[in-house]
Design a protein around this motif. Structure first.
Motif, short mmCIF file in Angstrom:
data_model
loop_
_atom_site.label_atom_id
_atom_site.label_comp_id
_atom_site.label_asym_id
_atom_site.label_seq_id
_atom_site.Cartn_x
_atom_site.Cartn_y
_atom_site.Cartn_z
N ASP A 115 -15.23 82.68 -53.43
CA ASP A 115 -16.34 82.80 -54.54
C ASP A 115 -17.45 82.64 -53.91
O ASP A 115 -18.69 83.26 -54.35
N HIS A 118 -18.75 85.53 -51.87
CA HIS A 118 -19.10 86.65 -52.70
C HIS A 118 -20.26 86.63 -53.37
O HIS A 118 -21.02 87.61 -53.50
N SER A 119 -20.75 85.31 -53.81
CA SER A 119 -21.99 84.98 -54.42
C SER A 119 -23.13 85.31 -53.39
O SER A 119 -24.28 85.40 -53.79
N ILE A 125 -26.10 91.89 -59.96
CA ILE A 125 -25.91 90.57 -60.47
C ILE A 125 -24.78 90.48 -61.21
O ILE A 125 -24.39 91.17 -62.35
N PRO A 162 -21.27 79.11 -56.88
CA PRO A 162 -21.17 80.48 -57.32
C PRO A 162 -21.77 80.58 -58.67
O PRO A 162 -22.63 81.49 -58.92
N PRO A 163 -21.19 80.03 -59.75
CA PRO A 163 -21.88 80.28 -60.98
C PRO A 163 -23.52 79.97 -61.20
O PRO A 163 -24.17 80.47 -61.79
N ILE A 165 -25.53 80.19 -58.61
CA ILE A 165 -26.43 81.35 -57.91
C ILE A 165 -26.30 82.19 -58.84
O ILE A 165 -27.48 83.06 -59.08
N THR A 166 -25.28 82.62 -59.61
CA THR A 166 -25.45 83.77 -60.60
C THR A 166 -26.29 83.69 -61.71
O THR A 166 -27.44 84.42 -61.98
N ARG A 169 -30.11 83.87 -60.15
CA ARG A 169 -30.59 85.14 -59.91
C ARG A 169 -30.95 85.98 -61.06
O ARG A 169 -31.68 86.76 -60.88
N TYR A 186 -29.34 78.37 -52.22
CA TYR A 186 -29.08 79.24 -51.04
C TYR A 186 -28.87 78.35 -49.73
O TYR A 186 -28.11 78.31 -48.85
N SER A 189 -25.97 76.24 -49.87
CA SER A 189 -24.57 76.96 -49.41
C SER A 189 -24.87 77.05 -47.74
O SER A 189 -23.53 76.79 -47.27
#
Length: 423
Positions: A115, A118-119, A125, A162-163, A165-166, A169, A186, A189
């Protein structure tokens, strides 16, 4: 005549293999000779291609320097003919030396890891989470992921990023502040992926962090993104480029420390410490010393030890990097002397506490003090269990277990099995 020439060439090749392995290990001829009970002249002659017909000596020096036996013209000892402890230990050392790359290979990706990757990929988005969050809420979540990193809760960090970052964005399109928070996500990450030795995907995160940092225009965010970029360059052995990148960025940020915010100074200090790591990894003592001196100067004005977004820069962290640099240069005694006062000091961030004891273990290992090194690793594990299970530490444990060829420390070998290190 041709056979004699071929034999001479092969002897010179073996000598060069031994010399390169010794230089890469940052050890002197005298140091290697003392470890084996030889005179320095014997190691010198071997590196000149003289005396290489003595297979017993070749096996001993290959063990000491971690050289696979085929590289010095010897066959690995098959299990079927292992008949005495010395031969068995030699075989095990060769196997471990050949296995270090495999140890560093990340484990099969978890759902959280997939995940996270993928992010980082380009594309539309994904839908945002429930409700629209304001900048304060998003900032709090970013502080949480930074805290997870500093406390070495890497599994939870993989699930949390991941959530976040979403959502960032979605918010970054119209907000410079949200763009800066996204850059920090980021950066985190990239740091996590580096801990996990997933360098390929770390490049994705670094590229994203640099792009968002430039978009937001905040010099603190940019310095932090440059720091993880330099970290990755150094890990990939591009140490000269890493030092150049740090120096170029630092030159734009230094000066007037008494007028800067703690956040600014911490970002600058951490960047300087990344320069220390890159320079010492590349064997550049002069640059490492310069970066340490500058970091010490910055640390006079700021001391942040809390595990939050900018909280692991302080005089303590400068001293920790001095320990690491000494280890990189093969100065184990200096490393332990520098580490001594830190061992008696409270270090709030678990990741930093673990780093201290891992570096102590490296120094003890260089000195052949395996029992002390093992105890240091167990203390590091008590500070941050997940951090001790990362590939770089597992490599250290593999080397320590290999050095204990007579298995005088059964607890060390049990520990290596717990970490999944080949035994």
């Amino acid at each position: 005549m041709a056979q004699m020439a071929d034999a001479h060439d092969e002897a010179r090749r073996i000598g060069e293999v031994i010399r390169r392995a010794r230089v890469l290990a940052k050890r002197s001829q005298a140091n290697v000779a003392a470890a084996l009970g030889y005179h320095q002249s014997k190691v010198s002659r071997l590196e000149q291609g003289k005396g290489t017909e003595d297979s017993q000596v070749l096996r001993a020096i290959a063990w000491e320097l971690g050289i696979p036996l085929p590289a010095v013209g010897l066959a690995a000892v098959p299990d079927a003919i292992t008949c005495d402890p010395e031969t068995e230990d030699m075989h095990r050392r060769t196997f471990l030396a050949a296995s270090l790359a495999a140890i560093a290979t990340p484990a099969p990706p978890t759902a959280g890891h997939r995940d996270l990757i993928h992010s980082l990929l380009p594309g539309p988005i994904p839908p945002a989470g429930d409700g629209v969050q304001d900048i304060a809420e998003l900032g709090s979540r970013v502080s949480t992921v930074r805290r997870l990193f500093c406390t070495c809760d890497y599994a939870e960090l993989e699930r949390t990023l991941p959530p976040l970052i979403t959502d960032l964005r979605h918010s970054a399109a119209g907000s410079a502040e949200a763009t800066g928070l996204l850059a920090t996500a980021y950066q985190t990450s990239a740091s996590l992926l580096l801990k996990l030795s997933d360098h390929g995907n770390a490049w994705l995160a670094v590229g994203r962090a640099m792009a968002e940092a430039e978009r937001c225009g905040d010099p603190v965010i940019l310095a932090s993104s440059v720091r993880v970029h330099a970290h990755l360059l150094a890990r990939e052995k591009h140490t000269v480029q890493a030092v150049t990148l740090v120096r170029h960025t630092v030159d734009q940020l230094t000066g007037a420390y008494d007028q800067r915010s703690p956040r600014y100074l911490a970002a600058l200090g951490l960047l300087l410490l990344r320069g220390v790591t890159a320079a010492s990894s590349g064997g550049d003592r002069s640059a490492a010393k310069d970066f340490l001196t500058e970091a010490t100067d910055v640390a006079r004005y700021v001391a942040l030890d809390r595990p939050d977004a900018w909280a692991n820069f302080s005089p303590t962290n400068v001293a920790l990097h001095a320990v690491s640099a000494a280890n990189a240069f093969g100065d184990a005694g200096v490393a332990l002397e520098t580490a001594g006062p830190l061992m008696r000091r409270h270090i709030p961030a678990p990741e930093r506490r673990a780093a201290l004891w891992v570096e102590a273990a490296r120094a003890y290992n260089q000195q052949g003090r395996l029992a002390d090194g093992y105890q240091a690793l167990r203390i590091a594990e008590s500070c941050a269990a997940q951090d001790v299970r990362r590939p770089a530490v597992r490599e250290l444990v593999a080397d320590m277990a290999a050095r204990d060829r007579r298995r005088t420390l059964p607890e060390l070998h049990h520990f290596s099995r717990q970490l999944g290190v080949p035994a």
